[in-house]
Structures are given as structure tokens and as C-alpha cells.
Enzyme design. Structure first.
Site, PDB file in Angstrom:
ATOM      1  N   GLU A   1       3.279  -8.188   7.691  1.00 21.19           N
ATOM      2  CA  GLU A   1       2.020  -8.794   7.305  1.00 21.19           C
ATOM      3  C   GLU A   1       2.136  -9.868   6.246  1.00 21.19           C
ATOM      4  O   GLU A   1       1.478  -9.806   5.214  1.00 21.19           O
ATOM      5  CB  GLU A   1       1.061  -7.715   6.839  1.00 21.19           C
ATOM      6  CG  GLU A   1       0.763  -6.787   7.976  1.00 21.19           C
ATOM      7  CD  GLU A   1      -0.101  -5.648   7.546  1.00 21.19           C
ATOM      8  OE1 GLU A   1      -0.156  -5.358   6.364  1.00 21.19           O
ATOM      9  OE2 GLU A   1      -0.734  -5.077   8.420  1.00 21.19           O
TER      10      GLU A   1
ATOM     11  N   ASP B   1       0.803  -1.219   0.000  1.00 16.57           N
ATOM     12  CA  ASP B   1       0.000   0.000   0.000  1.00 16.57           C
ATOM     13  C   ASP B   1       0.838   1.272   0.000  1.00 16.57           C
ATOM     14  O   ASP B   1       0.613   2.167   0.807  1.00 16.57           O
ATOM     15  CB  ASP B   1      -0.910  -0.052   1.248  1.00 16.57           C
ATOM     16  CG  ASP B   1      -1.905   1.086   1.302  1.00 16.57           C
ATOM     17  OD1 ASP B   1      -2.355   1.543   0.234  1.00 16.57           O
ATOM     18  OD2 ASP B   1      -2.243   1.518   2.421  1.00 16.57           O
TER      19      ASP B   1
ATOM     20  N   TYR C   1      -7.017  -3.011  12.838  1.00 17.31           N
ATOM     21  CA  TYR C   1      -7.881  -1.904  12.392  1.00 17.31           C
ATOM     22  C   TYR C   1      -9.336  -2.087  12.808  1.00 17.31           C
ATOM     23  O   TYR C   1     -10.239  -1.813  12.031  1.00 17.31           O
ATOM     24  CB  TYR C   1      -7.755  -1.716  10.875  1.00 17.31           C
ATOM     25  CG  TYR C   1      -6.411  -1.157  10.488  1.00 17.31           C
ATOM     26  CD1 TYR C   1      -6.174   0.215  10.533  1.00 17.31           C
ATOM     27  CD2 TYR C   1      -5.366  -1.990  10.120  1.00 17.31           C
ATOM     28  CE1 TYR C   1      -4.936   0.737  10.204  1.00 17.31           C
ATOM     29  CE2 TYR C   1      -4.120  -1.482   9.794  1.00 17.31           C
ATOM     30  CZ  TYR C   1      -3.907  -0.114   9.838  1.00 17.31           C
ATOM     31  OH  TYR C   1      -2.682   0.400   9.515  1.00 17.31           O
TER      32      TYR C   1
ATOM     33  N   GLU D   1       0.508  -1.039  14.078  1.00 14.64           N
ATOM     34  CA  GLU D   1      -0.425  -0.271  13.238  1.00 14.64           C
ATOM     35  C   GLU D   1      -1.779  -0.259  13.920  1.00 14.64           C
ATOM     36  O   GLU D   1      -2.230  -1.291  14.432  1.00 14.64           O
ATOM     37  CB  GLU D   1      -0.577  -0.892  11.839  1.00 14.64           C
ATOM     38  CG  GLU D   1       0.621  -0.682  10.946  1.00 14.64           C
ATOM     39  CD  GLU D   1       0.382  -1.140   9.493  1.00 14.64           C
ATOM     40  OE1 GLU D   1      -0.787  -1.191   9.054  1.00 14.64           O
ATOM     41  OE2 GLU D   1       1.386  -1.458   8.828  1.00 14.64           O
TER      42      GLU D   1
END
Ligand code: CKU
Length: 606
Positions: free
Chosen positions: A419, A167, A475, A513
Site C-alpha cells: 500500500e 497498523d 474494504y 486484503e
């Protein structure tokens, strides 16, 4: 120690590092003809471009910005006559993602991997006292055999296009400095350092590698310029009485001077700043100099307007001022090792760095980072025919990263993957090899870890046992149950944390994160997703979870600033999870974090 020198390009009595930064001649190889048309001896056209910088954001046409393939750089430099007899190198602090280097039309070296330095030996090819043509072919194609992973496709119009599995925008080119180095033929090549602290004193255990023999002498000079310790020989220990320790946000740097000589005649000397400190994990604590620390800070990117991922000394300064203002003490170099200047700055400012190798996108999915966030997708990324090649490139990058960064006091841990697919049995041997390599290569034996996305959970991930501490990217409240469902997100988050707790891992957890996207233009009462009000709500919820678990020993929000990504439905001209805008101005969340981080003690939960 690696068989090459990664020492920072310093000027000393015996060595010279001349910066080649500035405007270079530049050409894009639209028709894939550079090699066959002899561009190595001279590139066509008259365009010039700054080095260091990504090439993408200067131009006004989209084909250039999105160009995938070879771009060529050229610079004519005079190599001073007095360098003859020395070892002479070109040193690239990085060339993204791979480069071939020519001098006067002749190939002199090549390097694979876009975020670490390499030397090109031109001793025998240089024309001394004359002008020499330096030509560099830089290729920015993404593959599954190198990191970061991605694909290169061909559009029907013939143009190639990059499809990153990650990303962030595939910025590329000569994004960091280039130097001309002259080093004596018998020289200091590398040094390993370790520290032990006992009472007020410290031991600096060292091992020096040289090219050629000679007498080695080390002098440790304190910040007042006084000699604090001395030693002789290739390997040994310096005892520092009443040592000044390098502390978090309170750095103390000594200068280490190494000399190589013969019969009293100086052959080579090198100087570097060092900080005396220890790093250890004990149970659920991260200990710096034996005291527990709680990490507060960011996942960052090297990313800014106009220069893209090009190193900008001004942006670096601003970023450190903002991190100090907000009360941060640490950051992760997501998702690749950053420019060396950033580590030197962190050494001076007392920031802690989790240093990450560019192993991102090791996950089978087309919109990789998105599926990673929601826990979808994932098959066997590590059972392909190409896996051995990927592993080789990965370990090579780990080797180069540790060789470059091992002597920075700021670097406290190695993050070896971001990840990745870790639920599949094939990930276990792959990860084990990467972790073993890092543990073997680091003289300080710093903690090793990798960042886990949500599908790598307490019941599914097969690799977390390899980690000295756990890095979680989560998230809840954004990719999972965002908006008015946030109360369910909080429940789901708590349920996951309870399952981790049941595992009794006896290891610290760091959130590497968390957060949510926010447009700095949007305000709405009551909140909606993407508004500044909602970013605050998400953070408050996520912080409540962190505060409920004693084993959570740090929080590094995603991201420090808004950053450029590939265009697409999920990204509004980039990822907007920044606490600061891309221009480094605060969103509302910056004030929330400042209040929180200024109130949390360094040994929070210690
Ligand atoms: C971030 C689990 C999500 C992975 N993480 C990786 C990072 O590179 C992305 O930018 C997610 C995001 O904002 O989606």
C-alpha cells in the site's frame, strides 16, 4: 548472489550451529547513556528476559512497554576450544529494527533492518575455550529512511514515542533465534536453484558459491533415502528421472547434499530440503507445475500474547493446523519476512507463500493505514530529500529477503511494497528500481508484485504495469459504506472491478486484503458493524464479487487472527479483523470460510 551467506544454520559433519536462545541479561537505556557509560562491556542491573521475544508485553508499566530507543542484551557464553581455526560467527535471525553487536566490549558488527538475518564475524575476536561476553544494543526507532516507515517523537516529559505509519504494534528486540556458528574456513556459501519439468523427468539447474576452492559434488536424496541424482562442479544440471513434484498441499521434499572437498578429503558439507516445482504466470493464470491454482488463505502477522512478535514454535504449529482445518492453501507474510521456521513448515505442508518485504507505511499521512483504506490523503512520498536513503534500505531488504528465501518451494512470489503511494509520478522511478532489483536477484525469476490500497485504482495507479499479478487490498462494506449501506458498497466494488476489466490487463488478480473488524464478544440480530453476524455479511458480499470475475485468482482475507496495534480511536486493543481470535479460536466467519474454501477446487476458474 549476495556477498554474504544466508544459509539456514544447519548442523552437519563439518558445521556446528549452537542455539543461544534462553534468558539473556536485559537493560533499557532510559537516559541514552549506554554507549558513553560503557555498557558494551557490561550492562547494569540484574534483569533477565527471554530470547526470542519482543520485550514489550512482559512488563507491567507503560513506560517500558512504549519505550522507544536503545535496549541492551547481554549473554556470557563459552566458545569451545575446538572452534579455533574455524570461521566463527554470531547469527541473528533478526534484531528489530537495528543492532550493534559487541564481543568482550569490542564492536564486532552492526545491521540495519529488523526482519532478516545477519552474521557477525567473531573469528578473530573470540577467546577460544573461554567465556566471552556478547552484548547487543537494539534500537527500535522508526524513521522515513528505513522500512517499515514511521516517526519518532519526543513527549514533553522527555520520553520518546514511536509513531508507526502502519497498523501493527512496533514490537521489537531480539524476536528471533541467535546462534553461534562454526564453519570451515573453506566452505559452501550459497546455492541458486532453478527447475525445469519435462514429462516425468525434472532438471535441477544449480550454481554453487564457495569460499575457497575445492571439488563440489551434489547428491539429491529422495524421501526414502535413495539417491535420485548426482552432479559435480560449481554450476550444472541434475537430471531427476520420474521426479516427485512438490505440489500444493501435497509437498514432496528431497534432501540436497552439497560437499566441498580436496583430494578426497571433505572440507565442508551442507544439506537442505528442496522441492521440485515451477511457478509461472500465463495470461490470467498462476501456474504451479503448469497447472492453474486459486489461492485461498490469509494475510497474517507474527503476533501473539506475551511474546508479541517473538517467534513461537507453538503458535506456528497451531496456525498451520488452523490453516489446514479451514481449507487454506496460501498466505502472505504481511508486512515483513517471517521467521525462517515458518517457511520450512510451509515447505513441508505444501502452502504457497507470497513473501513480503517490510516496505509498509510508504504513504504520506498521519493515520496512514486508515486514510489508505478510504482513499484519502497521499501526496508525494517519493520526492523527499530522504528518498534515496529509503530506496537504498528498501533494495537492501529485498536483496536479503531473496537471498534468504529463494530456495523455498513454498515461496511463489515477491510482494515488494504494501500500500504505497503509487499515484504520483515520483513513485514510478522508485518502484521500477525496486522491481528491477528483485528480478535481477531471484535465480528463479518468480512473479513480482505490490499490494494496492483503494486510492491506487485502475485509473489512478501509475505502477501496476510493473506487476506480474495484481494484489488488491479492498474494504468495501467496512471502511467504505459499511453497515446498512452495504448494498451501495457492493455496487461501488462492482464498478471498480468493471473498470479493471475494461483495462484488459491479461494478468491474475489476488485479493490480498478484504474483510472487516469483529469483536468475538458481539452477536446481534439483525447485524451491526463489529458483530460476528456482520463479518459474515461482509464476507458473503465480497466473495460474490470475487466469484463474478474470472481474472480473480485468489483471496487472502485480512487477517488470520486479531493482532496488536498502537492504541487509538480506531482500534479496540488491536485490530479485530481476525478470522480467529488472538488466542487462535474461531469466530463465526471461520466456519463460513471453511465451507467455502473446502468447496472451491484448487484450479477454480482455471
Ligand atoms: C488493514 C487499505 C488498508 C490497508 N490495510 C493494511 C493493514 O496493515 C491494516 O491492518 C488495512 C486494516 O485493517 O485497516
Amino acid at each position: 548472489m549476495p556477498a554474504y551467506s544466508m544459509l539456514y544454520p544447519a548442523n552437519t559433519k563439518t558445521r556446528t550451529a549452537i542455539s543461544l536462545d534462553g534468558m539473556w541479561k536485559f537493560a533499557i537505556d532510559w537516559n541514552e547513556e549506554g554507549e558513553s557509560s560503557g555498557w558494551a562491556s557490561g550492562i547494569p542491573g540484574s534483569d533477565t528476559i527471554p530470547v526470542p521475544a519482543s520485550f514489550q508485553d512482559f512488563y507491567t508499566d507503560k513506560d517500558t512497554r512504549e519505550f522507544t530507543g536503545d535496549v541492551w542484551y547481554e549473554d556470557d557464553i563459552t566458545i569451545p576450544g575446538w572452534m579455533e581455526g574455524q570461521d566463527v560467527f554470531l547469527r541473528f535471525s533478526a534484531a528489530t529494527h537495528r543492532a550493534t553487536v559487541y564481543i568482550n566490549g569490542e564492536k564486532a558488527g552492526e545491521h540495519e533492518g529488523g526482519f532478516l538475518p545477519f552474521l557477525v564475524d567473531i573469528t578473530d575476536k573470540a577467546r577460544y575455550g573461554e567465556e566471552n561476553r556478547i552484548t547487543v544494543k537494539v534500537n527500535n526507532e522508526l524513521t522515513e529512511t528505513n522500512i517499515p516507515c514511521g516517526r519518532t517523537i519526543r513527549l514533553r516529559n522527555g520520553r520518546k514515542m514511536s509513531k508507526p505509519y502502519f497498523d501493527f504494534y512496533n514490537y521489537s528486540g531480539l524476536q528471533r533465534s541467535v546462534h553461534l556458528l562454526s564453519i570451515p574456513p573453506r566452505s559452501i556459501e550459497d546455492i541458486d536453484l532453478r527447475y525445469e519439468i519435462s514429462g516425468n523427468d525434472a532438471s535441477v539447474l544449480y550454481s554453487v558459491r564457495t569460499k575457497g576452492d575445492g571439488d563440489i559434488r551434489l547428491t539429491l536424496i529422495d524421501a526414502d533415502g535413495d539417491t535420485a541424482a548426482e552432479a559435480e562442479g560449481k554450476d550444472g544440471t541434475m537430471i531427476v528421472r520420474d521426479a516427485h513434484l512438490w505440489q500444493v498441499r501435497n509437498a514432496y521434499l528431497y534432501t540436497l547434499r552439497i560437499t566441498l572437498s580436496e583430494d578426497g578429503k571433505l572440507l565442508d558439507t551442507y544439506e537442505m530440503p528442496i522441492g521440485i516445482r515451477t511457478v509461472r504466470i500465463e495470461g490470467e493464470d498462476i501456474l504451479i507445475n503448469g497447472s492453474p491454482v486459486y489461492l485461498k488463505g490469509f494475510g497474517k502477522h507474527e503476533d501473539s500474547d506475551i511474546v508479541g512478535r517473538g517467534f513461537s514454535i507453538g503458535v506456528m504449529k497451531r496456525d498451520f493446523e488452523l490453516m489446514k482445518w479451514i481449507g487454506a492453501n496460501s498466505f502472505r507474510t504481511s508486512h515483513y519476512p517471517y521467521d525462517e521456521e515458518i517457511y520450512r513448515m510451509a515447505d513441508r505442508e505444501g502452502f504457497l507463500i507470497i513473501d513480503e518485504v517490510p516496505a509498509v507505511g510508504l504513504f504520506e499521512s498521519l493515520v496512514n493505514f486508515l486514510d489508505a483504506g478510504t482513499g484519502k490523503g497521499a501526496s508525494s512520498f517519493f520526492a523527499k530529500e530522504t528518498t534515496p536513503l529509503l530506496l537504498k534500505a528498501h533494495i537492501n531488504a529485498v536483496d536479503e529477503m531473496i537471498a534468504r528465501d529463494k530456495n523455498h518451494p513454498s515461496v511463489i512470489a515477491w510482494s515488494l511494497l504494501n500500500e504505497p503511494e503509487s499515484k504520483d509520478e515520483h513513485s514510478v522511478p522508485y518502484f521500477t528500481k525496486v522491481f528491477n532489483a528483485a528480478r535481477r536477484l531471484d535465480p528463479e525469476k518468480r512473479p513480482c508484485t505490490f499490494a494496492m490500497e483503494v486510492s491506487s485504482g485502475p485509473d489512478t495507479c501509475r505502477c501496476y504495469h510493473l506487476c506480474d499479478f495484481i494484489e488488491l487490498n479492498r474494504y468495501y462494506g467496512w471502511y467504505i459504506k459499511g453497515g446498512y449501506e452495504i448494498s451501495d458498497a457492493e455496487d461501488a466494488f462492482r464498478e471498480e472491478m468493471e473498470r479493471w476489466k475494461e483495462r484488459k490487463l491479461d494478468k491474475p488478480f489476488i485479493f490480498t486484503e478484504y474483510g472487516g473488524d469483529t469483536l468475538s464478544s458481539e452477536h446481534k440480530l439483525p447485524s451491526v458493524m463489529w458483530s460476528q453476524e456482520y463479518q459474515d455479511e461482509v464476507l458473503e458480499m465480497q466473495h460474490r464479487i470475487f466469484d463474478s470475475y474470472g481474472f480473480v485468482k485468489g483471496e487472502q482475507i485480512w487477517n488470520f487472527a486479531d493482532f496488536q496495534t498502537t492504541e487509538g480511536l480506531m482500534r479496540v486493543n488491536g485490530n479485530k479483523k481476525g478470522v480467529f481470535t488472538r488466542q487462535r479460536q474461531p469466530k463465526d466467519a471461520a466456519f463460513l470460510l471453511k465451507k467455502r474454501w473446502e468447496s472451491l477446487p484448487l484450479d477454480y476458474k482455471g
